[in-house]
Scaffold this motif. Structure first.
Motif, PDB file in Angstrom:
ATOM      1  N   LYS A   1     162.215  25.424 110.051  1.00 14.85           N
ATOM      2  CA  LYS A   1     160.792  25.752 110.015  1.00 14.85           C
ATOM      3  C   LYS A   1     159.965  24.468 110.090  1.00 14.85           C
ATOM      4  CE  LYS A   1     161.164  30.064 107.386  1.00 14.85           C
ATOM      5  NZ  LYS A   1     162.628  30.196 107.290  1.00 14.85           N
TER       6      LYS A   1
ATOM      7  N   TYR B   1     154.166  31.592 113.091  1.00 13.83           N
ATOM      8  CA  TYR B   1     153.727  32.254 111.857  1.00 13.83           C
ATOM      9  C   TYR B   1     152.268  31.916 111.577  1.00 13.83           C
ATOM     10  CZ  TYR B   1     158.626  33.297 110.972  1.00 13.83           C
ATOM     11  OH  TYR B   1     159.906  33.771 111.065  1.00 13.83           O
TER      12      TYR B   1
ATOM     13  N   PHE C   1     155.425  31.473 105.971  1.00 14.76           N
ATOM     14  CA  PHE C   1     156.387  31.940 106.984  1.00 14.76           C
ATOM     15  C   PHE C   1     156.804  33.392 106.729  1.00 14.76           C
ATOM     16  CE2 PHE C   1     156.779  27.343 107.071  1.00 14.76           C
ATOM     17  CZ  PHE C   1     156.781  27.074 108.425  1.00 14.76           C
TER      18      PHE C   1
END
Length: 571
Positions: A460, A502, A507
């Motif tokens: 991420k 996102y 997220f």
């Protein structure tokens, strides 16, 4: 081996009885057809052979038998090549004791005594798996070749592994494996068989098992998702993805052949080749692993190996000239190495600026070189096929556009900073950690404007505009996740590459459907637009100028207003 003179008297009696019976039978059945002649040859069946295995058989002693009684004799007399080879091997095996052949003119008694001594010495080496027998067989094949003993029979294995050497005169034989078939790369995972010695009897088939073994090598690499955190025991796989600067763990696992105990010396060499995108950290560790699963134990034996850097394309080798000499681990504790032991090598390599992105990846191969001949001191080696693993890495690209105005000047282009979310906070909370330095947008109106972040792995991320050009508003931060899958097996490959966007740093809510990346180049892309607009004022910048202009206007208006008021009063 059967005792040479065992049952000699019984053999004589049996012969006499047989003769009497034969005479009687002849008298009683004079008109019956003559019996079929007794067979004069035998054969050897070799089990466990593979296609391409080839063998020579050498007859060293002749043999006669009557029932279970067996009698050996020299072939060609006291000075023949066969006898000379036997005597040489006997003397060498018995620490050079002098068994001397008599002259060809010697009496029959002297020659018979010499023959008895030769046969008794050979019989003393009985025990197929004894160390003395193995030593005698190795000395015997050397003497056979020195004295040019003729090959008596040959055989080559067929497709189903059946192998027979037919039409062999009765006698005592040594069988020597002379060839193996390698694959198209010249690899062969099998060791040669130990020398085989046995007796062939007329009318019978002697079955012997090859005393060889198989060696294998397996190379693996570790993979984990940085955002999820490195597990205590990451899985060993055929493929992985990693960031620039990551230290990637690799593991090589080698096995030993089932006939390892038949070797006096056993050479063992790992050959490893890293791609240009990985830098060897020179941190090799070697372990002897015994047992299976949770019950397995490993002991470090790094000090018993030598790590060297050979010529390209190999990156390094890990060598032990004779595993048989390893009796202690690096801490001085006793260590066992047998045919069930695995030798494991572990090391790391760092992803560098040369790492290839996308499906080409960064392949890494290894193979194992090992002693393949338990005879003659273990001379000669075979090698396993190469085993390959691959490390993938990806590229994140910002496609930059500017709305409502021309692009800023080259010296005022925006800059973006990339952050990766890592579990470094309290209780493993994800924290945005800067990856590298800010990247300036480059390009032109024709080809587009881009900022590229190369050599990333899955996880991420957030990309933030940390330098905003004059006349534009700061673009919102972009939150995204790179995900990929790669296949396992002999030729691991990059299967899928996706990017999911996102709404925020939790997220939890996606901003759009996942987008496929370009597998060939390993590229995932985001479009980020700067909108025209004013920035908040700042000291020393355009904001200060705006304030100055606004202040002057206010003063001017106030002055005009004051002048009008005074004029009215005067009127």
């Amino acid at each position: 081996m059967k005792k040479v003179w065992k049952g000699f008297a019984a053999a004589v009696s049996a012969a006499a009885i047989a003769a009497t019976g034969f005479i009687g039978a002849t008298s009683a059945y004079a008109d019956d057809p003559a019996p079929a002649p007794a067979p004069t040859t035998g054969s050897i069946t070799i089990n466990n052979a593979l296609t391409g295995d080839a063998f020579n058989a050498y007859r060293l002693l002749s043999l006669t038998n009557s029932g279970s009684a067996i009698s050996y004799d020299l072939i060609g007399g006291v000075d023949s090549a066969e006898t000379t080879a036997l005597v040489s091997a006997i003397n060498t095996t018995n620490n050079n004791k002098a068994l001397v052949a008599p002259a060809t003119t010697a009496s029959d008694n002297v020659k018979n005594e010499f023959k008895d001594n030769v046969i008794a010495a050979v019989d003393a080496f009985k025990g197929d798996d004894s160390a003395t027998m193995r030593k005698f067989a190795a000395n015997l094949i050397a003497a056979i070749k020195t004295n040019n003993v003729a090959v008596t029979g040959t055989a080559t294995a067929n497709a189903d592994g059946a192998l027979v050497i037919n039409s062999l005169a009765p006698g005592y034989y040594l069988v020597d494996q002379t060839a193996q078939t390698a694959d198209e790369n010249g690899d062969n995972v099998n060791t040669l068989s130990a020398y085989l010695v046995d007796t062939v009897i007329a009318g019978q088939t002697t079955s012997i098992n090859l005393k060889k073994g198989t060696v294998t090598l397996e190379k693996k690499v570790q993979d984990w998702n940085d955002t999820e955190g490195k597990p205590t025991n990451p899985t060993w796989s055929d493929s992985a993805d990693h960031d620039l600067g990551d230290d990637v763990p690799f593991q090589l696992t080698g096995t030993l052949p089932t006939n390892y105990d038949r070797y006096d010396t056993f050479k063992y060499i790992f050959h490893d080749s890293l791609s240009a995108g990985l830098t060897f950290n020179n941190d090799v560790r070697v372990y002897a692993v015994n047992g299976q699963g949770d019950a397995a134990t490993e002991q470090e034996i790094t000090k018993s190996f030598t790590v060297t850097a050979p010529a390209a394309p190999e990156s390094f080798t890990v060598t032990n000239a004779n595993l048989k000499n390893i009796t202690e681990d690096d801490k001085g504790a006793a260590v066992t190495i047998n045919n069930a032991t695995k030798i494991v090598v572990r090391y790391t390599a760092r992803v560098n600026e040369n790492a290839m992105m996308g499906s080409a990846g960064n392949p890494n191969t290894a193979y194992l070189e090992f002693s393949n001949n338990p005879n003659n001191g273990g001379e000669g080696t075979n090698k396993t096929p190469e085993d390959k693993v691959i490390v993938f890495t990806y590229k994140f690209v910002v496609d930059k556009t500017f709305e409502g105005a021309d692009a800023p000047a080259e010296n005022d282009m925006p800059e973006f900073t990339l952050y990766k979310y890592l579990p470094t906070g309290t209780d493993g909370a994800l924290v945005a950690t800067q990856i590298g330095q800010p990247v300036k947008v480059t390009g032109n109106a024709t080809d587009g404007f881009k900022a590229e972040f190369p050599r990333l792995d899955d996880g991420k991320y957030m990309v933030s505009e940390t330098k905003v050009p004059q006349g534009f508003s700061k673009a919102p931060d972009t939150y995204f996740e790179i995900s990929a899958t790669h296949s396992e097996g002999d030729n691991p490959a990059l299967s899928t590459l996706k990017v999911t966007f996102y709404k925020d740093a939790t997220f939890t809510q996606t901003a759009a459907e996942p987008v496929d990346g370009v597998i060939d180049t390993g590229t995932v892309t985001v479009d980020i637009e700067n909108k025209a607009g004013s920035e908040l004022p700042s000291t020393g910048g355009m904001g200060t100028t705006v304030l100055y202009v606004a202040g002057a206007a206010i003063v001017l208006i106030a002055g005009i207003g004051l002048a009008v008021t005074l004029r009215r009063r005067q009127a």
